[in-house]
Design a protein around this motif. Structure first.
Motif, short mmCIF file in Angstrom:
data_model
loop_
_atom_site.label_atom_id
_atom_site.label_comp_id
_atom_site.label_asym_id
_atom_site.label_seq_id
_atom_site.Cartn_x
_atom_site.Cartn_y
_atom_site.Cartn_z
N VAL A 1 -6.46 2.38 -2.59
CA VAL A 1 -5.61 2.27 -1.41
C VAL A 1 -6.40 2.69 -0.17
CG1 VAL A 1 -3.59 3.25 -0.21
CG2 VAL A 1 -3.39 2.46 -2.58
N GLN A 2 -7.13 3.79 -0.29
CA GLN A 2 -7.92 4.26 0.86
C GLN A 2 -9.02 3.25 1.21
OE1 GLN A 2 -6.91 6.63 2.87
NE2 GLN A 2 -5.20 6.67 1.43
N GLU B 1 0.73 4.07 -2.88
CA GLU B 1 0.47 5.49 -2.59
C GLU B 1 1.38 6.42 -3.39
OE1 GLU B 1 -1.28 5.63 1.91
OE2 GLU B 1 0.88 5.31 1.68
N LYS B 2 2.49 5.92 -3.85
CA LYS B 2 3.43 6.73 -4.62
C LYS B 2 2.98 6.91 -6.07
CE LYS B 2 7.31 4.79 -2.01
NZ LYS B 2 8.47 3.89 -2.11
N GLN C 1 -5.12 5.56 -5.92
CA GLN C 1 -5.19 6.27 -4.63
C GLN C 1 -6.50 5.97 -3.90
OE1 GLN C 1 -2.55 7.89 -3.36
NE2 GLN C 1 -1.55 7.12 -5.20
N LEU D 1 0.83 -1.20 0.00
CA LEU D 1 0.00 0.00 0.00
C LEU D 1 0.87 1.26 0.00
CD1 LEU D 1 -2.78 -1.16 2.48
CD2 LEU D 1 -2.99 -0.88 0.00
N ARG E 1 -7.34 0.38 3.05
CA ARG E 1 -6.97 0.79 4.42
C ARG E 1 -8.23 0.84 5.30
NH1 ARG E 1 -1.85 1.92 5.05
NH2 ARG E 1 -0.57 2.81 3.41
#
Length: 179
Positions: free
Chosen positions: A162-163, A151-152, A159, A147, A166
């Motif tokens: 990823v959220q 994020e990079k 993006q 993750l 999480r």
């Protein structure tokens, strides 16, 4: 050499997989997966990948079978196709297939997929992380490094995903702490 579609000589299979010892024998899920790859055969497994890539009628069945098997032969073949093709659609398709046909053994390839110049490949790469987390194929700490890598990537879909991942991991952690 692929085995014939007749009775399996389990002794020879165990010997081939180095599972026999003076004091007895051993086996594991991993050795069972290796045996399945041998029984089915490299040609059949690779042809299932090729058939899925073709998109012909029946491709979804091939995908489902590959998903069930989590065959290392099929996973590695997908990766070799990814590495050796210039066709973006084929790259996307094999990374998408790895989302379901892969397992934790391919986590080392995910950063490469995330850093591909194609947004579609990046999208499927974060989809692999999502699928592996949701299915419990990787632990949260294994997911974290992936993750951070994701994020990079300056891709809005990545993006957002990823959220979502999480948030899912946090909610799972909270549910576990309430038990």
């Amino acid at each position: 050499r692929e085995m014939e579609n007749s009775a399996i000589d389990w002794y020879l299979m165990a010997q081939r997989l180095n599972l026999l010892y003076e004091s007895g024998e051993s086996s594991s899920g991993s050795s069972a997966e290796q045996a399945i790859d041998i029984i089915i055969g490299e040609t059949v497994l690779k042809s299932a990948v090729d058939y899925y890539i073709s998109g012909n009628v029946g491709a979804e069945l091939a995908r489902s079978v590959l998903w069930k098997l989590h065959s290392w032969t099929a996973m590695n073949y997908c990766y070799q196709i990814y590495k050796n093709t210039d066709c973006i659609e084929v790259k996307r398709t094999v990374v998408e297939l790895l989302r379901v046909a892969g397992d934790r053994r391919i986590t080392g390839w995910i950063p490469e997929f995330l850093n591909d110049c194609d947004d579609g490949v990046q999208n499927w790469a974060v989809g692999i992380i999502d699928q592996f987390v949701f299915s419990g194929l990787i632990e949260p700490n294994e997911a974290e490094s992936l993750l951070v890598e994701a994020e990079k990537i300056p891709n809005l879909y990545v993006q957002e995903k990823v959220q979502e991942i999480r948030t899912f991991l946090l909610s799972r952690l909270l549910r576990q702490s309430m038990v």
